[in-house]
Design a protein around this motif. Structure first.
Motif, PDB file in Angstrom:
ATOM      1  N   LEU A 454       0.814  -1.214   0.000  1.00 39.12           N
ATOM      2  CA  LEU A 454       0.000   0.000   0.000  1.00 39.12           C
ATOM      3  C   LEU A 454       0.847   1.263   0.000  1.00 39.12           C
ATOM      4  O   LEU A 454       0.293   2.371   0.133  1.00 39.12           O
ATOM      5  N   ARG A 457      -0.017   5.201  -1.160  1.00 38.27           N
ATOM      6  CA  ARG A 457      -1.455   5.404  -1.292  1.00 38.27           C
ATOM      7  C   ARG A 457      -2.023   5.997  -0.008  1.00 38.27           C
ATOM      8  O   ARG A 457      -1.597   5.655   1.090  1.00 38.27           O
ATOM      9  N   ASP A 458      -3.030   6.855  -0.163  1.00 37.45           N
ATOM     10  CA  ASP A 458      -3.829   7.261   0.984  1.00 37.45           C
ATOM     11  C   ASP A 458      -4.739   6.105   1.385  1.00 37.45           C
ATOM     12  O   ASP A 458      -5.305   5.416   0.525  1.00 37.45           O
ATOM     13  N   TRP A 552       3.570   6.539   6.747  1.00 34.03           N
ATOM     14  CA  TRP A 552       2.376   7.342   6.508  1.00 34.03           C
ATOM     15  C   TRP A 552       2.213   8.411   7.596  1.00 34.03           C
ATOM     16  O   TRP A 552       2.670   8.230   8.743  1.00 34.03           O
ATOM     17  N   PRO A 614       1.449  10.904   1.911  1.00 29.70           N
ATOM     18  CA  PRO A 614       0.472   9.803   2.011  1.00 29.70           C
ATOM     19  C   PRO A 614      -0.072   9.724   3.445  1.00 29.70           C
ATOM     20  O   PRO A 614       0.685   9.776   4.408  1.00 29.70           O
ATOM     21  N   THR A 689     -12.080  11.972  -5.363  1.00 30.93           N
ATOM     22  CA  THR A 689     -11.411  11.266  -6.454  1.00 30.93           C
ATOM     23  C   THR A 689     -11.467  12.076  -7.734  1.00 30.93           C
ATOM     24  O   THR A 689     -10.484  12.145  -8.493  1.00 30.93           O
ATOM     25  N   GLU A 694      -5.164  11.291  -8.642  1.00 31.83           N
ATOM     26  CA  GLU A 694      -3.894  10.677  -8.287  1.00 31.83           C
ATOM     27  C   GLU A 694      -3.816  10.272  -6.808  1.00 31.83           C
ATOM     28  O   GLU A 694      -2.948   9.500  -6.409  1.00 31.83           O
ATOM     29  N   ARG A 695      -4.760  10.783  -5.997  1.00 30.74           N
ATOM     30  CA  ARG A 695      -4.768  10.464  -4.567  1.00 30.74           C
ATOM     31  C   ARG A 695      -6.034   9.696  -4.183  1.00 30.74           C
ATOM     32  O   ARG A 695      -6.505   9.789  -3.057  1.00 30.74           O
ATOM     33  N   PRO A 697      -8.187   7.274  -2.598  1.00 34.45           N
ATOM     34  CA  PRO A 697      -7.823   6.500  -1.412  1.00 34.45           C
ATOM     35  C   PRO A 697      -8.232   5.027  -1.521  1.00 34.45           C
ATOM     36  O   PRO A 697      -9.145   4.668  -2.260  1.00 34.45           O
ATOM     37  N   VAL A 698      -7.525   4.212  -0.768  1.00 35.86           N
ATOM     38  CA  VAL A 698      -7.988   2.863  -0.465  1.00 35.86           C
ATOM     39  C   VAL A 698      -8.828   2.978   0.805  1.00 35.86           C
ATOM     40  O   VAL A 698      -8.388   3.562   1.799  1.00 35.86           O
ATOM     41  N   SER A 726     -11.163   0.025  -3.561  1.00 27.66           N
ATOM     42  CA  SER A 726      -9.966   0.582  -4.193  1.00 27.66           C
ATOM     43  C   SER A 726     -10.157   0.680  -5.701  1.00 27.66           C
ATOM     44  O   SER A 726     -10.912  -0.108  -6.288  1.00 27.66           O
ATOM     45  N   ASP A 728      -7.479   0.285  -7.553  1.00 25.08           N
ATOM     46  CA  ASP A 728      -6.393  -0.565  -8.059  1.00 25.08           C
ATOM     47  C   ASP A 728      -6.793  -2.029  -7.903  1.00 25.08           C
ATOM     48  O   ASP A 728      -6.910  -2.523  -6.783  1.00 25.08           O
TER      49      ASP A 728
END
Length: 770
Positions: A454, A457-458, A552, A614, A689, A694-695, A697-698, A726, A728
């Motif tokens: 992770l 990632r935020d 983080w 992050p 989002t 680009e940020r 979040p998960v 997510s 991703d």
């Protein structure tokens, strides 16, 4: 107590055998159940006890007819307790009434009339009317009980007004009125007449009875030379009655709100039998000391039972004195915060006074009743005999009107022992927890190996207050909630998000949110304040600290925290935003200090600006905290500002209001608040989002516990939904082996884990095993 003669013994044995035979016939032929058998056996035992205590040597021919009527009345009583056959009840009652004139005729014809025989006949008639009126009251209304209670109220009035106990010459009209009551009640019990006709008929009978008693009162007044009023004797009787009620309440009150139904009061405490015998056999000094000690213990058990009821309503579990005492202070803080400090002080004082009053009152009540039992030795032993018969029958048949609450009760003794054992269990539990907390497979994992999948990632852990599985599965709640999830899934799916959803079992229900948060983050089962205290004084690696050590920036947003929160250091948080740090200027929404929309907006403004590192954030959404009303309105995100847009002030409600508001309204408020929190959260995810793809979040979105039993019912499970979300696919592929359901709604067969398993599974999925 005078020993019965062989003749009376034989007559009573015959009556007892006849009663048992009749009850057996009713059980085999009409399906009379265990409770009816117990009540019938108690009625038969009471009849025997009364006749033994009467002092007569034999019943004689007329008395035997009355005894036969009494056997029939035993059957009627059993059928009223367990109304399995209306025809059988009506037939037995009709025969008993028809025989009413036979015993008197036999006594006059054989010249064996006696004061005892007349009294026996009269008291049996009165009892039969009471039993029948109880049955008919269930059909036509409680007012019918006045027919059955009339004689007993008249006798009770004679305690205060002794001139009512004077002699009266029987009048034929009075006999007709008395006979008519039984006939009318039997006709009404048959249910052959329309309800309106039966009501008018019974009302006319009651009116005639009131006229008859009123006429007798006037006759007694005129016949008496003086008309004294014995107020002190009446007050003494009232005090004795209240003492008996208090002791009975202490014995039969269940500790679970699910069992708090009228049928729960129909129990026979074994401890009462023992107390009656001890009150008779012990010397006066020993009796007084033991009665006060027993009363104080009984009062303490009642106080603890009331705490059990309160805890079962609020957090769906009983009160544990060893571990929950600290929660009393939290309860005061909660009331003071939601209803004002003055109300908090008043409630605290009232609770303290009630506790002391129950201790002293129950002690005095037991001492008073023991003294009265000792003064009436014969009657106390007969009562103990009657109760013993009923208790033994109920115990033999395992009678239960409420599941888990046997009629043959030993609850108070068992609970007292359990309470004492629980103290030792609490000490052993604390020692076991300390050993468990001392073993942490992830404590020594190098920081550069934590959560490597992770990195960059935020990560947002969003806690939706009171979001339990009932919000998804209960047909009365799930509609708007599932719609909010469907809309959120559609919105996020359009932005490329996927989700996997499972179920966790929370350590708490109804309340104790911080315990659930600590369980999820620590990987330990935190179901009480003592465990929480031990946890935050340990060096356990929490999920938030793992993120902090992995590089983080770690923050939490807790709008409901209104004072210092020293636990932030233990959890490994770089910044804890509590109520005073968020700059909110709008109105409160009952318990929730601010809308979820504002809390999310404030987090954006403080932590997600340009160049922010992050971030791992725990966001606590409080708009779905009870009492769930009023609910904030949703405003454009750009208009949130300092929160003043959410005004003007709306009518606020205390948390206690959920216990006085109609349940359908409370459930609707809860349902709408969960839907609001979920809609707001997923709207925020979509907005942030779109603004900063680009940020993206998960997210880990979970409920901390089920709502109060007021919403879910008295026996909710403790499962809550949890989702990992997510953009991703690789993030979701890491948890493919978990078997969670794609999307935001768990499948019926989704795996259910203890909430304490989540930390290790998450660290294992997104980093190497230790």
């Amino acid at each position: 107590m005078r020993r019965p003669t062989p003749i009376l013994t034989a007559e009573l044995a015959g009556g007892a055998i006849a009663s048992a035979g009749l009850l057996g016939v009713l059980a085999q032929g009409f399906g009379l159940g265990p409770f009816g058998l117990v009540v019938g056996a108690a009625a038969a035992a009471a009849l025997v006890a009364v006749l033994i205590g009467s002092g007569v040597e034999a019943l004689g021919p007329a008395g035997r007819v009355t005894l036969l009527r009494a056997v029939l009345v035993v059957g009627v009583t059993a059928l009223v307790a367990d109304p399995v056959s209306t025809p059988a009840l009506v037939a037995l009652a009709a025969v008993a009434l028809a025989l009413d004139g036979v015993d008197g005729a036999v006594a006059r014809r054989r010249d064996v009339a006696s004061a005892f025989g007349a009294r026996f006949d009269m008291e049996l008639d009165a009892f039969l009317l009471l039993v029948l009126s109880w049955h008919v009251a269930g059909l036509l209304g409680g007012w019918v009980l006045l027919i059955g209670l009339a004689r007993y109220l008249f006798v009770a009035a004679g305690v205060v007004l002794p001139w009512l106990r004077g002699e009266l010459t029987p009048l034929f009209s009075g006999k007709v009125v008395a006979a008519a009551q039984g006939v009318v009640l039997v006709v009404a019990a048959s249910q052959l007449l329309p309800v309106v006709v039966a009501t008018l008929l019974v009302a006319a009978a009651l009116a005639s009875l009131a006229w008859s008693f009123g006429r007798d009162v006037v006759r007694l007044w005129r016949a008496a030379d003086t008309h004294p009023v014995r107020v002190r004797r009446g007050l003494a009787g009232v005090v004795t009655l209240l003492a008996g009620v208090l002791v009975l309440v202490a014995f039969v009150t269940p500790g679970d709100v699910a069992a708090l139904v009228p049928q729960a009061a129909v129990r026979l405490p074994f401890e009462v039998l023992v107390a009656l015998v001890l009150a008779v056999v012990l010397p006066a000094g020993a009796r007084r000391v033991l009665a006060w000690l027993a009363g104080l213990v009984l009062g303490l058990m009642l106080v603890l039972t009331l705490f059990d009821l309160g805890f079962s309503v609020a957090i769906a579990r009983p009160f544990d004195p060893a571990r929950d005492a600290v929660l009393l202070g939290n309860g005061y803080d909660f009331v003071a915060e939601t209803s004002g400090p003055v109300v908090g002080v008043v409630v605290a004082v009232l609770v303290a006074l009630l506790g002391v009053g129950l201790l002293v009152g129950t002690g005095g009540a037991v001492a008073r009743l023991a003294r009265i039992a000792a003064a009436h030795r014969s009657g106390a032993l007969r009562l103990a005999g009657v109760l013993a018969v009923a208790w033994f029958v109920a115990w033999t048949l395992s009678v239960q009107l409420v599941p888990g609450l046997p009629v043959a009760s030993r609850d108070t003794s068992i609970r007292a022992v359990d309470r004492a054992v629980a103290i030792g269990d609490g000490v052993r539990d604390q020692q076991a927890f300390e050993r468990e907390a001392g073993v942490d497979a992830y404590r020594d994992v190098p920081p550069d190996q934590l959560l490597t999948a992770l990195r960059g990632r935020d990560v947002v852990v969003a806690v939706v207050e009171s979001y339990g599985v009932s919000a998804l599965d209960d047909p009365g709640l799930s509609g708007p909630v599932r719609e909010a999830l469907a809309q959120g899934q559609q919105r996020l799916g359009g932005l490329g998000y996927g989700a996997r959803t499972g179920l966790l079992t929370s350590p708490v229900a109804g309340g104790g949110s911080w315990l659930a948060h600590a369980t999820l983050l620590s990987g330990l089962w935190i179901d009480g304040e003592q465990r929480h205290t031990d946890l935050v004084s340990s060096n356990r690696l929490t999920l938030t600290r793992a993120f902090q050590e992995g590089g983080w920036r770690t923050v939490t947003v807790q709008p409901g925290t209104t004072g210092p929160w020293p636990e932030a250091a233990f959890f490994g948080l770089d910044r804890a935003y509590t109520h005073d740090d968020l700059g909110y200027r709008g109105p409160r929404f009952s318990w929730s200090p601010m809308p979820d929309q504002y809390a999310l907006s404030a987090f954006d403004a403080r932590e997600r600006g340009p160049g922010a590192p992050p971030t791992m954030a725990e966001l606590v959404l409080t708009s779905s905290h009870g009492p769930w009303s009023p609910l904030p309105r949703t405003v454009p995100w750009d208009a949130v500002g300092d929160g003043s847009v959410f005004g003007p002030e709306q009518p606020q409600r205390s948390f206690q209001s959920i216990f006085t508001t109609p349940t359908p309204e409370v459930r609707a408020d809860y349902r709408d608040s969960i839907a609001y929190s979920l809609q707001t959260l997923y709207d925020w995810v979509g907005r942030t989002t779109a603004a900063h793809p680009e940020r993206a979040p998960v997210l880990v979105v979970f409920g901390d516990h089920q709502a109060s039993p007021v919403v879910t019912g008295p026996t909710p499970d403790r499962d809550i939904p949890i989702s990992v979300i997510s953009r991703d696919p690789a993030v979701l592929d890491r948890i493919a082996s978990w078997g969670w359901t794609p999307g935001l709604v768990p499948a019926p067969d989704a795996p259910v884990w203890p909430m304490s398993d989540f930390r290790d599974r998450f660290l294992d999925a997104y980093g190497p095993r230790p």
